[in-house]
Design an enzyme around this catalytic site. Structure first.
Site, PDB file in Angstrom:
ATOM      1  N   MET A 318      -1.078 -32.038 -83.403  1.00  0.00           N
ATOM      2  CA  MET A 318       0.379 -31.797 -83.180  1.00  0.00           C
ATOM      3  C   MET A 318       1.520 -32.542 -84.359  1.00  0.00           C
ATOM      4  O   MET A 318       2.424 -34.101 -84.085  1.00  0.00           O
ATOM      5  CB  MET A 318       1.050 -32.049 -82.387  1.00  0.00           C
ATOM      6  CG  MET A 318       0.760 -31.178 -81.112  1.00  0.00           C
ATOM      7  SD  MET A 318       1.536 -31.588 -79.223  1.00  0.00           S
ATOM      8  CE  MET A 318       1.010 -30.521 -78.380  1.00  0.00           C
ATOM      9  N   HIS A 444      -3.570 -50.026-112.738  1.00  0.00           N
ATOM     10  CA  HIS A 444      -3.651 -51.376-112.482  1.00  0.00           C
ATOM     11  C   HIS A 444      -2.252 -52.211-112.676  1.00  0.00           C
ATOM     12  O   HIS A 444      -1.953 -51.652-113.937  1.00  0.00           O
ATOM     13  CB  HIS A 444      -4.640 -52.154-112.827  1.00  0.00           C
ATOM     14  CG  HIS A 444      -4.139 -53.660-113.017  1.00  0.00           C
ATOM     15  ND1 HIS A 444      -4.520 -54.008-111.403  1.00  0.00           N
ATOM     16  CD2 HIS A 444      -3.967 -55.040-113.893  1.00  0.00           C
ATOM     17  CE1 HIS A 444      -4.792 -55.649-111.859  1.00  0.00           C
ATOM     18  NE2 HIS A 444      -4.051 -56.117-112.822  1.00  0.00           N
TER      19      HIS A 444
HETATM   20  P1  FAD Z   1       8.749 -27.172 -83.994  1.00  0.00           P
HETATM   21  O1  FAD Z   1       9.064 -27.500 -85.314  1.00  0.00           O
HETATM   22  O2  FAD Z   1       9.252 -27.142 -82.433  1.00  0.00           O
HETATM   23  O3  FAD Z   1       9.507 -25.938 -84.017  1.00  0.00           O
HETATM   24  C1  FAD Z   1      10.005 -24.921 -83.077  1.00  0.00           C
HETATM   25  C2  FAD Z   1      10.922 -24.081 -83.376  1.00  0.00           C
HETATM   26  O4  FAD Z   1      10.390 -22.822 -81.687  1.00  0.00           O
HETATM   27  C3  FAD Z   1      11.570 -25.462 -82.320  1.00  0.00           C
HETATM   28  O5  FAD Z   1      12.661 -25.003 -83.516  1.00  0.00           O
HETATM   29  C4  FAD Z   1      12.542 -24.226 -81.329  1.00  0.00           C
HETATM   30  O6  FAD Z   1      13.778 -24.647 -80.490  1.00  0.00           O
HETATM   31  C5  FAD Z   1      11.799 -22.998 -81.837  1.00  0.00           C
HETATM   32  N1  FAD Z   1      11.343 -22.080 -80.393  1.00  0.00           N
HETATM   33  C6  FAD Z   1      11.265 -22.260 -79.258  1.00  0.00           C
HETATM   34  N2  FAD Z   1      10.639 -21.096 -78.339  1.00  0.00           N
HETATM   35  C7  FAD Z   1      11.681 -20.636 -78.714  1.00  0.00           C
HETATM   36  C8  FAD Z   1      11.846 -19.011 -78.244  1.00  0.00           C
HETATM   37  N3  FAD Z   1      11.567 -18.320 -77.090  1.00  0.00           N
HETATM   38  N4  FAD Z   1      13.407 -18.589 -79.575  1.00  0.00           N
HETATM   39  C9  FAD Z   1      13.535 -18.657 -80.297  1.00  0.00           C
HETATM   40  N5  FAD Z   1      13.271 -20.363 -80.926  1.00  0.00           N
HETATM   41  C10 FAD Z   1      12.171 -20.922 -80.080  1.00  0.00           C
HETATM   42  N6  FAD Z   1       4.784 -34.361 -87.808  1.00  0.00           N
HETATM   43  C11 FAD Z   1       4.355 -35.177 -89.215  1.00  0.00           C
HETATM   44  O7  FAD Z   1       2.982 -34.921 -88.846  1.00  0.00           O
HETATM   45  N7  FAD Z   1       5.138 -35.977 -89.428  1.00  0.00           N
HETATM   46  C12 FAD Z   1       5.428 -36.480 -89.093  1.00  0.00           C
HETATM   47  O8  FAD Z   1       6.178 -37.889 -89.006  1.00  0.00           O
HETATM   48  C13 FAD Z   1       5.930 -36.975 -87.494  1.00  0.00           C
HETATM   49  N8  FAD Z   1       6.993 -37.218 -86.974  1.00  0.00           N
HETATM   50  C14 FAD Z   1       7.288 -36.781 -85.564  1.00  0.00           C
HETATM   51  C15 FAD Z   1       8.688 -37.350 -85.110  1.00  0.00           C
HETATM   52  C16 FAD Z   1       8.893 -37.520 -83.492  1.00  0.00           C
HETATM   53  C17 FAD Z   1       9.812 -38.088 -83.350  1.00  0.00           C
HETATM   54  C18 FAD Z   1       8.331 -35.724 -82.536  1.00  0.00           C
HETATM   55  C19 FAD Z   1       8.858 -35.668 -82.244  1.00  0.00           C
HETATM   56  C20 FAD Z   1       7.497 -35.012 -83.830  1.00  0.00           C
HETATM   57  C21 FAD Z   1       6.906 -35.991 -84.865  1.00  0.00           C
HETATM   58  N9  FAD Z   1       6.577 -35.122 -85.186  1.00  0.00           N
HETATM   59  C22 FAD Z   1       5.503 -35.317 -86.345  1.00  0.00           C
HETATM   60  C23 FAD Z   1       4.838 -33.680 -85.186  1.00  0.00           C
HETATM   61  C24 FAD Z   1       6.020 -32.482 -85.574  1.00  0.00           C
HETATM   62  O9  FAD Z   1       7.358 -32.594 -85.882  1.00  0.00           O
HETATM   63  C25 FAD Z   1       5.511 -31.219 -84.699  1.00  0.00           C
HETATM   64  O10 FAD Z   1       3.917 -31.464 -84.909  1.00  0.00           O
HETATM   65  C26 FAD Z   1       5.666 -30.177 -85.719  1.00  0.00           C
HETATM   66  O11 FAD Z   1       7.678 -29.682 -85.718  1.00  0.00           O
HETATM   67  C27 FAD Z   1       5.085 -28.844 -85.158  1.00  0.00           C
HETATM   68  O12 FAD Z   1       5.664 -27.430 -86.048  1.00  0.00           O
HETATM   69  P2  FAD Z   1       5.677 -26.257 -84.929  1.00  0.00           P
HETATM   70  O13 FAD Z   1       6.804 -24.959 -86.357  1.00  0.00           O
HETATM   71  O14 FAD Z   1       4.397 -25.813 -84.394  1.00  0.00           O
HETATM   72  O15 FAD Z   1       6.953 -26.416 -83.939  1.00  0.00           O
HETATM   73  P1  NAD Z   2       0.608 -39.741 -79.084  1.00  0.00           P
HETATM   74  O1  NAD Z   2      -0.380 -38.604 -78.581  1.00  0.00           O
HETATM   75  O2  NAD Z   2       0.616 -39.988 -79.981  1.00  0.00           O
HETATM   76  O3  NAD Z   2       0.524 -41.145 -77.669  1.00  0.00           O
HETATM   77  C1  NAD Z   2       0.543 -41.181 -76.498  1.00  0.00           C
HETATM   78  C2  NAD Z   2       0.254 -42.500 -75.737  1.00  0.00           C
HETATM   79  O4  NAD Z   2       0.418 -42.574 -74.344  1.00  0.00           O
HETATM   80  C3  NAD Z   2      -1.315 -42.608 -76.043  1.00  0.00           C
HETATM   81  O5  NAD Z   2      -1.733 -43.989 -76.654  1.00  0.00           O
HETATM   82  C4  NAD Z   2      -1.679 -42.415 -74.551  1.00  0.00           C
HETATM   83  O6  NAD Z   2      -2.634 -43.384 -74.207  1.00  0.00           O
HETATM   84  C5  NAD Z   2      -0.505 -42.769 -73.616  1.00  0.00           C
HETATM   85  N1  NAD Z   2       0.279 -42.581 -72.702  1.00  0.00           N
HETATM   86  C6  NAD Z   2      -0.813 -41.359 -71.564  1.00  0.00           C
HETATM   87  N2  NAD Z   2      -0.734 -41.589 -70.165  1.00  0.00           N
HETATM   88  C7  NAD Z   2       0.178 -42.456 -70.352  1.00  0.00           C
HETATM   89  C8  NAD Z   2       0.422 -43.847 -69.250  1.00  0.00           C
HETATM   90  N3  NAD Z   2       0.789 -43.073 -67.713  1.00  0.00           N
HETATM   91  N4  NAD Z   2       0.987 -44.739 -68.817  1.00  0.00           N
HETATM   92  C9  NAD Z   2       1.180 -45.549 -70.436  1.00  0.00           C
HETATM   93  N5  NAD Z   2       0.645 -45.276 -71.608  1.00  0.00           N
HETATM   94  C10 NAD Z   2       0.297 -43.763 -71.232  1.00  0.00           C
HETATM   95  O7  NAD Z   2       2.178 -38.833 -78.053  1.00  0.00           O
HETATM   96  P2  NAD Z   2       3.194 -39.382 -78.860  1.00  0.00           P
HETATM   97  O8  NAD Z   2       3.518 -40.212 -79.399  1.00  0.00           O
HETATM   98  O9  NAD Z   2       4.545 -39.432 -77.446  1.00  0.00           O
HETATM   99  O10 NAD Z   2       4.074 -38.148 -79.519  1.00  0.00           O
HETATM  100  C11 NAD Z   2       3.800 -36.794 -79.253  1.00  0.00           C
HETATM  101  C12 NAD Z   2       2.975 -35.960 -81.310  1.00  0.00           C
HETATM  102  O11 NAD Z   2       4.082 -36.327 -81.963  1.00  0.00           O
HETATM  103  C13 NAD Z   2       1.229 -36.433 -81.412  1.00  0.00           C
HETATM  104  O12 NAD Z   2       0.620 -35.701 -80.993  1.00  0.00           O
HETATM  105  C14 NAD Z   2       2.030 -36.836 -82.219  1.00  0.00           C
HETATM  106  O13 NAD Z   2       0.894 -36.081 -83.195  1.00  0.00           O
HETATM  107  C15 NAD Z   2       3.071 -36.695 -83.488  1.00  0.00           C
HETATM  108  N6  NAD Z   2       4.042 -37.113 -83.406  1.00  0.00           N
HETATM  109  C16 NAD Z   2       3.788 -37.668 -85.182  1.00  0.00           C
HETATM  110  C17 NAD Z   2       3.153 -38.548 -85.580  1.00  0.00           C
HETATM  111  C18 NAD Z   2       2.997 -38.792 -87.446  1.00  0.00           C
HETATM  112  O14 NAD Z   2       2.482 -37.984 -87.495  1.00  0.00           O
HETATM  113  N7  NAD Z   2       3.673 -40.452 -88.091  1.00  0.00           N
HETATM  114  C19 NAD Z   2       5.120 -39.285 -85.519  1.00  0.00           C
HETATM  115  C20 NAD Z   2       5.672 -38.827 -83.988  1.00  0.00           C
HETATM  116  C21 NAD Z   2       4.931 -37.811 -83.195  1.00  0.00           C
END
Ligand code: FAD
Ligand code: NAD
Length: 466
Positions: A318, A444
């Site tokens: 994701m 470097h």
């Molecule tokens: P989304 O970004 O979830 O977009 C889906 C969109 O569809 C939403 O705007 C939603 O409102 C819309 N939608 C849903 N259903 C409907 C519907 N029926 N009609 C109209 N609109 C709809 N990933 C990274 O690679 N790097 C990071 O640093 C990173 N940091 C993150 C930090 C946090 C706190 C979180 C929560 C996630 C992070 N992620 C990061 C993960 C990243 O945000 C997701 O992997 C990414 O946004 C997925 O893109 P997507 O286009 O699949 O869906």
């Molecule tokens: P994650 O899958 O990265 O981590 C979830 C953690 O929760 C795991 O270490 C898991 O072992 C632990 N866990 C699961 N069940 C548990 C329980 N019952 N008790 C204690 N620990 C438990 O998920 P996240 O941190 O919620 O992030 C969600 C997604 O968003 C991820 O797939 C990540 O790729 C994406 N994301 C990416 C970035 C980035 O790329 N820098 C930043 C934020 C989020």
């Protein structure tokens, strides 16, 4: 009724990139987003706001802990203005989502605000501000994901919160209890630790970042412990109760004992789940798998041949850049091209400091696959550039095939690794050997020299500076 070559549901990095690429390839394109701002999770409540807060809190930590080392003295107390910090984060988000509005206009993409649902395989009902039905020959589902929860936890979104609320808190928690030591828990945990909160991370597995190379987990765990975060590994959360302003979390340790944690906020970050609510997939014959993801074949085509799905709503990591690659992939497939994605070469990055970044196979995976490999590792502390800036934690580790020397995985933790990993991805895309990397000139003094040195170490155990 308006009619399109392609309609995309969801405007996250998957959906909006697909829309731009479809438009570039000459298709009449529409995008439907239920919220009033474009950009999805990533731009609104994910990648961008979390990185804004990581940057702000990093500056604060530098000012309070490290400026003095550099001979910079600030008279008086350095204080956090959380409201201003959160306000700046929102300004960054607004500017970024506004940029997507501009890109949609520039590419003549029609944007509809409202919830999209299938009437049948070629018609979508839009409910909300731009309510109407539209028709499209091809449809791309890019509806993303939502935070997961544990069945016994009530997310009140005030004290028991997800990442969305953690990005807009009104006060710095006194004690933030984090359930899940994955990417979100560690990134946001570090933000609030730097701002002064006590932080406890409760992780079910025996290490944080359990899907990354174990060497990285171990090193980052040390960094968190040094920052006085409590790292409770191998703890199974049993209950989360809120009593007024207090949150009580109970978890069972490896010995079967129940340990109690009391804090004022609890962040639940145990993963995310695909979001398909309201899509009415049945009307279009689109099937899901048993993990709640939309089922797709190698062309990212669903069970209904003119409907595709990309990003968090399907299998795989994701990540925003994975969703973007898939958006481009589907657009080019629709245009009759033959695009390709190597999922093994999608890098993973954790934006803590030091940053953690990886691409390719982990040591654990190579062992499980019985691949004979060699390891070259180089510590940042041996680099002049790292010492000059005072960022000496971490290392670069290169795993190469024992016989052919082909690079199979690169794992790094240290300053600027989020950017350094791009070199490893490029090298692996071109199937470079460790020796190939080691023979390339690296400027470097740079942090990138650690990549060259690790490659030298992998080639023939001949790193120069250790
Ligand atoms: P989304 O970004 O979830 O977009 C889906 C969109 O569809 C939403 O705007 C939603 O409102 C819309 N939608 C849903 N259903 C409907 C519907 N029926 N009609 C109209 N609109 C709809 N990933 C990274 O690679 N790097 C990071 O640093 C990173 N940091 C993150 C930090 C946090 C706190 C979180 C929560 C996630 C992070 N992620 C990061 C993960 C990243 O945000 C997701 O992997 C990414 O946004 C997925 O893109 P997507 O286009 O699949 O869906
Ligand atoms: P994650 O899958 O990265 O981590 C979830 C953690 O929760 C795991 O270490 C898991 O072992 C632990 N866990 C699961 N069940 C548990 C329980 N019952 N008790 C204690 N620990 C438990 O998920 P996240 O941190 O919620 O992030 C969600 C997604 O968003 C991820 O797939 C990540 O790729 C994406 N994301 C990416 C970035 C980035 O790329 N820098 C930043 C934020 C989020």
């Amino acid at each position: 009724m308006k009619s399109y070559d392609v309609a995309i549901i969801g405007s996250g990095p998957g959906g909006y990139v697909a829309a731009i690429r479809c438009a570039q390839l000459g298709m009449k394109t529409a995008i439907i987003e239920k919220y009033s701002t474009l950009g999805g999770t990533c731009l609104n409540v994910g990648c961008i706001p979390s990185k804004a807060l990581l940057s702000s809190s990093h500056h604060y930590e530098e000012a309070t802990k490290h400026f003095e080392d550099h001979g910079i003295e600030i008279p008086g107390e350095i204080k956090v203005n959380l409201e201003k910090m959160i306000g700046r984060k929102q300004a960054v988000v607004d500017q970024t989502t506004g940029g997507i509005d501009f890109l949609m206009k520039k590419n003549n993409i029609d944007v509809f605000e409202g919830l999209g649902s299938f009437i049948d395989a070629t018609h979508i009902k839009i409910e909300g501000k731009d309510a109407q039905d539209i028709e499209a020959k091809k449809i791309i589902i890019a509806t993303g994901s939502k935070p997961s929860n544990l069945p016994f936890i009530t997310l009140d979104k005030e004290r028991v919160i997800t990442s969305t609320e953690a990005l807009k808190l009104k006060e710095i928690p006194k004690h933030l209890i984090i359930i899940g030591g994955g990417v979100i828990g560690l990134e946001l945990g570090q933000v609030y630790r730097r701002l002064g909160a006590e932080v406890t991370v409760i992780e079910y597995m025996d290490r944080i970042l359990p899907t990354m190379d174990a060497g990285l987990s171990k090193e980052l765990n040390k960094v968190f412990k040094k920052a006085k975060c409590k790292m409770m590994l191998s703890h199974k959360v049993q209950s989360v109760e809120r009593n007024g302003e207090e949150v009580v979390v109970k978890a069972e340790n490896k010995k079967g004992e129940v340990v109690e944690f009391k804090g004022d906020y609890c962040l639940v970050s145990v993963g995310r789940k695909p979001y398909t609510a309201g899509l009415n997939l049945e009307a279009a014959g689109v099937k899901m798998n048993d993990r709640g993801q939309i089922d797709v074949n190698d062309h990212l085509q669903t069970s209904t041949s003119n409907i595709y799905a990309i990003g968090d709503v399907i299998k795989g990591a994701m990540l925003a850049h994975k969703a973007e690659e898939e958006g481009t992939f589907v657009a080019e497939t629709l245009a009759g091209q033959k695009p390709h994605i190597d999922y093994n070469l999608i890098p993973g990055v954790v934006y803590t400091w030091p940053e953690v970044a990886a691409v390719g196979k982990t040591e654990e995976e190579l062992k499980a696959d019985n691949v004979a490999y060699k390891v070259g590792q180089f510590p940042f502390r041996a680099l002049g550039r790292a010492r000059a800036s005072g960022d000496i934690d971490g290392f670069v580790k290169i795993l190469a095939d024992k016989t052919t020397d082909e690079v199979l995985g690169v794992h790094m933790i240290g300053a600027r690794c989020a950017d350094l990993i791009a070199e490893a991805v490029t090298a692996m895309e071109f199937r470079a050997s460790a020796e190939d990397i080691s023979r390339m000139s690296h400027a470097h003094p740079t942090f990138a020299e650690a990549v060259k040195e690790a490659a030298l170490a992998a080639t023939d155990d001949r790193a120069l500076h250790v």
